[in-house]
Design an enzyme around this catalytic site. Sequence first.
Site, PDB file in Angstrom:
ATOM      1  N   ARG A 274      -2.736   4.758   7.535  1.00  0.00           N
ATOM      2  CA  ARG A 274      -2.981   3.396   8.050  1.00  0.00           C
ATOM      3  C   ARG A 274      -2.816   3.440   9.560  1.00  0.00           C
ATOM      4  O   ARG A 274      -1.846   4.013  10.077  1.00  0.00           O
ATOM      5  CB  ARG A 274      -2.015   2.381   7.450  1.00  0.00           C
ATOM      6  CG  ARG A 274      -2.160   1.003   8.124  1.00  0.00           C
ATOM      7  CD  ARG A 274      -1.414  -0.086   7.435  1.00  0.00           C
ATOM      8  NE  ARG A 274      -2.027  -0.417   6.153  1.00  0.00           N
ATOM      9  CZ  ARG A 274      -1.641  -1.429   5.374  1.00  0.00           C
ATOM     10  NH1 ARG A 274      -0.632  -2.203   5.754  1.00  0.00           N
ATOM     11  NH2 ARG A 274      -2.239  -1.674   4.230  1.00  0.00           N
TER      12      ARG A 274
ATOM     13  N   LYS B 158       5.851  10.711  21.564  1.00  0.00           N
ATOM     14  CA  LYS B 158       5.816  11.632  22.728  1.00  0.00           C
ATOM     15  C   LYS B 158       4.388  11.812  23.249  1.00  0.00           C
ATOM     16  O   LYS B 158       4.154  12.621  24.145  1.00  0.00           O
ATOM     17  CB  LYS B 158       6.364  12.996  22.318  1.00  0.00           C
ATOM     18  CG  LYS B 158       7.783  12.982  21.806  1.00  0.00           C
ATOM     19  CD  LYS B 158       8.157  14.387  21.297  1.00  0.00           C
ATOM     20  CE  LYS B 158       9.362  14.335  20.384  1.00  0.00           C
ATOM     21  NZ  LYS B 158       9.514  15.581  19.604  1.00  0.00           N
TER      22      LYS B 158
ATOM     23  N   THR C  61       0.843  -1.194   0.000  1.00  0.00           N
ATOM     24  CA  THR C  61       0.000   0.000   0.000  1.00  0.00           C
ATOM     25  C   THR C  61       0.880   1.247   0.000  1.00  0.00           C
ATOM     26  O   THR C  61       0.676   2.172  -0.793  1.00  0.00           O
ATOM     27  CB  THR C  61      -0.922  -0.019   1.236  1.00  0.00           C
ATOM     28  OG1 THR C  61      -1.567  -1.285   1.296  1.00  0.00           O
ATOM     29  CG2 THR C  61      -1.958   1.075   1.156  1.00  0.00           C
TER      30      THR C  61
HETATM   31  N1   CP Z   1      -2.388  -5.709   0.866  1.00  0.00           N
HETATM   32  C1   CP Z   1      -1.802  -4.857   1.726  1.00  0.00           C
HETATM   33  O1   CP Z   1      -2.434  -3.992   2.318  1.00  0.00           O
HETATM   34  O2   CP Z   1      -0.448  -5.045   1.848  1.00  0.00           O
HETATM   35  P1   CP Z   1       0.509  -4.187   2.776  1.00  0.00           P
HETATM   36  O3   CP Z   1       0.137  -4.488   4.214  1.00  0.00           O
HETATM   37  O4   CP Z   1       1.905  -4.644   2.445  1.00  0.00           O
HETATM   38  O5   CP Z   1       0.297  -2.729   2.473  1.00  0.00           O
END
Ligand code: CP
Length: 301
Positions: free
Chosen positions: A103, A82, A54
């Site tokens: 993420r 922190k 990703t």
């Molecule tokens: N498919 C996927 O989200 O892979 P990564 O965790 O490597 O980003």
Amino acid sequence: MRHDHLLTAKQLSRADIEEVLSRAREFADDPAAHADRHPGALLALCFFEPSTRTKMSFETAAKRLGGDIIDMGSVESSSVKKGESLADTVRVIEGYSDGIVLRHPSQGAAQMASEFVDVPLVNAGDGAGHHPSQTLLDLYTIDQHAGLDDLTIGVMGDLKYGRTVHSLAHALTNFDARQHFISPESLRLPRSVRYDLHEAGANVREHEELEAVLSELDVLYVTRIQRERFPDEEEYEKVAGQYRIDAATLADARDDLAVMHPLPRVDEIDPEVDELPNATYFDQAHNGVPVRMALLDLLLD
Ligand code: CP
């Protein structure tokens, strides 16, 4: 596509999906020919969990469009260490960038973060929640191999915690798809996802054995059984072994079955499957670039 942010596949209409896929096909023809699309655009990558595909495909996509990335780096090297909140982190980063890819291990984190920023924010995975940009590249790959209508798909593995599964299941309700979910009882789709699919009128069946449906499938979407979720190692070994595929498993499948996997895999697909024409998972990962180029192009516009 008329969205400020991409947070869940639930927000994607059929028209949205078709627009992204159509634009992705244009970019896939010659990915290096589009550096005039967003010269100077800066995409911030904020990954609070590990990623290879990703993160790197968003980076490639931004650069192919003439832009660049700024990377928050690891949590350990950032001011998150922190005690800085996610809200403050994204508020600061939006001042440095034209878009944010986030993420985070907490379900709902992207939704919450999006309420603090005006630049487009893409959910690149929020715990066991959603991963909608993965879904777009999954749909692109399914379309290449089987088409999105009159589709029979089997989704196998950890359906409970698998965010790619949740997003894909929702997105497929836009199409004429028969969805078969194959998992141990303990890893069934969450009740909330089953409820949403039911409300959307989705054609859904659940099974514990792949053999029950294998011969009907156009696509088999395999996911990793997440060892770390099991309280009992013996229980994990029992179910993981049942949901592993090799060349012999596919003997009863149609010749043109497409085997997909969002990756990373551990041992749920034997490497001998890689040599079969059915294996599409590396192409699937590569499709992340044109699809994320299309998504960024639409969001940055
Ligand atoms: N498919 C996927 O989200 O892979 P990564 O965790 O490597 O980003």
